[in-house]
Write an enzyme that holds these catalytic residues in place. Structure first.
Site, PDB file in Angstrom:
ATOM      1  N   TYR A  21       0.859  -1.184   0.000  1.00 41.45           N
ATOM      2  CA  TYR A  21       0.000   0.000   0.000  1.00 41.45           C
ATOM      3  C   TYR A  21       0.894   1.233   0.000  1.00 41.45           C
ATOM      4  CZ  TYR A  21      -3.415   3.494   1.579  1.00 41.45           C
ATOM      5  OH  TYR A  21      -4.220   4.601   1.682  1.00 41.45           O
TER       6      TYR A  21
ATOM      7  N   LYS B  19       4.395   9.314   8.523  1.00 41.23           N
ATOM      8  CA  LYS B  19       4.122   8.760   9.845  1.00 41.23           C
ATOM      9  C   LYS B  19       5.072   9.288  10.945  1.00 41.23           C
ATOM     10  CE  LYS B  19       1.119   5.212   8.176  1.00 41.23           C
ATOM     11  NZ  LYS B  19       1.178   4.522   6.903  1.00 41.23           N
TER      12      LYS B  19
ATOM     13  N   ASP C  80       9.443   2.844  -0.501  1.00 40.68           N
ATOM     14  CA  ASP C  80       8.447   3.524   0.325  1.00 40.68           C
ATOM     15  C   ASP C  80       8.684   3.152   1.787  1.00 40.68           C
ATOM     16  OD1 ASP C  80       6.228   4.483   1.640  1.00 40.68           O
ATOM     17  OD2 ASP C  80       4.753   3.614   0.268  1.00 40.68           O
TER      18      ASP C  80
END
Ligand SMILES: *Cc1c(COP(=O)(O)O)cnc(C)c1O
Length: 443
Positions: free
Chosen positions: A151, A274, A246
């Site tokens: 994702y 994050k 990522d």
């Protein structure tokens, strides 16, 4: 110590809030996984976080193993982060001009990772979207490779599912994404070098980039096997494509850099989010100086953001990173191992089949079916072979006993540096009941 479950308030207030939310917001939430659809029941509305715990609107306290899906590395309301944020807020919240904290945050990221330069953005989605645009702009090529089960945020071109066959062009993964948007997305099985080789043999000179989670955590934790990242980096280099790693989830969480700190593979571009926002919307993409030079205003690839590098968000992120020392990462590793052992002991006692997989301090528990003999889940197909009702039963038993787990079987569990022996004892006390609840579910 853990409150016994009959002392816990029924979630009346959460139910009320969820009904109100559902009247004005689709599904009652602002991000789907919060809605508890995968486990059933009413999502808990939280009112407070302190250290290792969060408190819901009915006054129930939970040991938190979600940590806002990763960002709260130090725990909730860390006094130094709060003080820095309060000081920043009191100077005004946004000017739309360059500020010092964004320079300091960029310097901190460059010091911790192999990137030469970064551009700050506001979400992980924006980071991966911008990295793809840059890769396409630099190479002049259109196609990208992504892996099933990874994702990268809700970027249109990355919301693609594979068609039948190993190397197929992506089909839109959701209504609203057009076939034209995913026509240049090639979706491959994760940890499958042969599929990557075949894709490059077929489309080699059209492929702008390969994007992958540095160590996937969005299908449960499924680490790269046999130096898969190194293979991807080499294959990209040999074919004139860029390798995008990522690290939005793993960056600054599992080592002071991220998964890079474990496998040492240097990507062309990286994405972060994050933890680097310290609980505020801040993210980044970065990479080699010659590649980043293609970005406006230095180069011609356009990218921008009104609130990018916001002084409050960058202050929270910078303060968090400065407090995230080697000792903190060592403690997180130890806490994670202790937790993994506790979960394994409880599940084994009840004869519940499981696999625990970890990447640094990030781990997840797969409730595999009784017939699974695989020792490792290596891709999305493997991650899908779970007994989902068993996870749901386990989740709700933990919730009722005061432990907040990610409300989906496809998520990593996030430890924080605030998890002390008391919090671990609360989790340990909750586990036997949850293991019994999981054992009671038919295969
Ligand atoms: C969370 C996540 C994203 C998306 O970040 P948002 O801030 O939610 O847009 C991208 N990539 C990975 C690996 C993630 O875990």
């Amino acid at each position: 110590m853990a409150p016994v479950s009959d002392e816990r308030a029924r979630p009346h207030r959460s139910e009320e809030l969820f009904a109100r939310a559902s009247a004005v917001t689709p599904g009652g939430v602002n991000s789907p996984v919060r809605a508890f659809r995968a486990v059933g029941g009413t999502p808990r509305f939280m009112t407070q976080g302190d250290g290792s715990h969060i408190t819901d609107a009915d006054g129930n306290r939970y040991v938190d193993l979600v940590a806002s899906w990763g960002p709260m590395l130090l725990g909730h309301a860390h006094p130094e982060v709060i003080a820095a944020v309060q000081a920043a807020v009191s100077r005004g919240t946004s000017y739309g001009t360059p500020t010092e904290p964004e320079v300091e945050l960029a310097e901190e990221i460059v010091a911790r990772t192999p990137v030469d330069k970064v551009r700050l953005v506001s979400s992980g989605t924006e980071a991966t979207m911008s990295a793809l645009r840059l890769a396409r702009g630099v190479t002049g090529r259109a196609k990208i490779i992504k892996f099933a089960g990874c994702y990268h945020g809700h970027v249109d071109a990355l919301l693609a599912q594979a068609g039948s066959g190993v190397v197929t062009l992506g089909l839109p993964g959701t209504p609203g994404v057009t076939a034209a948007t995913t026509a240049d997305t090639i979706v491959l099985p994760y940890n499958d070098p042969a599929a990557v080789t075949e894709a490059f043999a077929t489309y080699g000179d059209q492929i702008a980039a390969v994007i992958t989670e540095a160590s996937p955590g969005n299908m449960g934790v499924v680490p790269p096997l046999d130096n898969f990242n190194g293979f991807l980096a080499d294959t990209c280099r040999a074919n004139g494509a860029l390798f995008i790693s990522d690290e939005v989830m793993t960056g600054f969480r599992i080592t002071r850099s991220g998964y890079y700190g474990i496998d040492g593979v240097v990507p062309d571009l990286m994405t972060f989010g994050k933890v680097m926002g310290g609980g505020f919307p801040a993210a980044a993409f970065g990479g080699r100086a010659d590649l980043m030079a293609h970005l406006a205003p230095e180069g011609s690839v356009y990218q921008a953001g009104t609130l990018s590098g916001n002084p409050v968000a960058t202050t929270a992120g910078l303060t968090t990173l400065r407090l995230a020392t080697d000792e903190v990462y060592a403690k997180l590793d130890e806490t994670s191992l202790t937790l993994q052992r506790m979960v394994a002991t409880a599940l084994e006692k009840e004869g519940v089949p499981y696999l625990i997989q970890a990447a640094g301090n990030l781990f997840s528990v797969f409730f595999v079916d009784n017939t699974t003999n695989e020792a490792t889940i290596r891709d999305f197909a493997g991650a899908n072979a779970q007994v989902l009702p068993r996870f749901a039963a386990f989740f709700h038993a933990m919730l009722d006993a005061g432990v907040y787990l990610p409300p989906s079987a496809y998520e990593a569990w996030f430890v924080s540096a605030a998890l002390d022996d008391d919090a671990l004892a609360e989790i340990e006390a909750a586990l036997p009941g949850a293991a019994r609840a999981a054992a009671a579910v038919e295969n």
